[in-house]
Design a protein around this motif. Structure first.
Motif, short mmCIF file in Angstrom:
data_model
loop_
_atom_site.label_atom_id
_atom_site.label_comp_id
_atom_site.label_asym_id
_atom_site.label_seq_id
_atom_site.Cartn_x
_atom_site.Cartn_y
_atom_site.Cartn_z
N VAL A 176 -18.56 54.81 39.63
CA VAL A 176 -19.55 53.89 40.20
C VAL A 176 -20.62 53.54 39.17
O VAL A 176 -20.88 54.30 38.23
N ARG A 177 -21.24 52.37 39.36
CA ARG A 177 -22.34 51.96 38.48
C ARG A 177 -23.63 52.62 38.94
O ARG A 177 -24.08 52.41 40.07
N VAL A 178 -24.22 53.42 38.09
CA VAL A 178 -25.45 54.13 38.40
C VAL A 178 -26.64 53.21 38.14
O VAL A 178 -26.76 52.63 37.07
N VAL A 179 -27.49 53.08 39.15
CA VAL A 179 -28.72 52.29 39.03
C VAL A 179 -29.89 53.22 38.72
O VAL A 179 -30.76 52.90 37.91
N GLU B 78 -22.48 63.63 41.04
CA GLU B 78 -21.40 63.95 40.10
C GLU B 78 -20.04 63.46 40.62
O GLU B 78 -19.23 62.93 39.85
N ARG B 79 -19.79 63.60 41.93
CA ARG B 79 -18.53 63.10 42.50
C ARG B 79 -18.42 61.59 42.34
O ARG B 79 -17.36 61.07 42.00
N TRP B 80 -19.51 60.88 42.63
CA TRP B 80 -19.46 59.42 42.55
C TRP B 80 -19.37 58.94 41.10
O TRP B 80 -18.68 57.97 40.82
N VAL B 81 -20.05 59.60 40.18
CA VAL B 81 -19.95 59.24 38.77
C VAL B 81 -18.50 59.42 38.31
O VAL B 81 -17.97 58.58 37.57
#
Length: 121
Positions: free
Chosen positions: A90-93, A83-86
């Motif tokens: 960031v691009r989620v793979v 959740e922090r990175w989203v």
């Protein structure tokens, strides 16, 4: 004999990639040149970003390796990191899911390099 290991990630723009990784991992570079920037990870391990080998580097080129951040704290800590990175864009793979080694997800840096988050073994 003591030794260390450096994980080198090829990027198009080392300073730009260093800003991405510094923000993502909340760390500062330990060594900087215009095309090679390293981060100390502790216990003789470094992560280096190098823009010296970019002849065919594009985000569309499939990657066959990953940098893995191993987190303590179980599945909830993996989901909180996701959740922090989203929130950082960031691009989620691969969204959080269960694997044989536990809860995990994968994102990509701007050059398409894969970054996995998984539990500490």
């Amino acid at each position: 004999m003591s030794s260390s290991i450096v994980f080198i990630v090829y990027v198009n723009d080392a300073p730009e990639a260093a800003r991405f990784y510094a923000d993502l991992l909340d760390i500062k570079p330990s060594f900087e040149t215009p095309r090679y920037i390293a981060f100390e990870l502790g216990d003789g391990a470094d992560l280096a970003l190098w823009s010296g080998q970019t002849d065919v580097l594009t985000p569309a080129v499939p990657r066959t390796s990953e940098v893995c951040l191993a987190l303590p704290g179980g599945p909830d800590s993996i989901d909180r990191q996701f959740e922090r990175w989203v929130a950082k864009g960031v691009r989620v793979v691969s969204e959080p899911h269960e694997e044989v080694f536990g809860r995990t997800f994968v994102v990509a840096d701007p050059d398409g390099n894969l970054i996995r988050v998984a539990p500490v073994d």
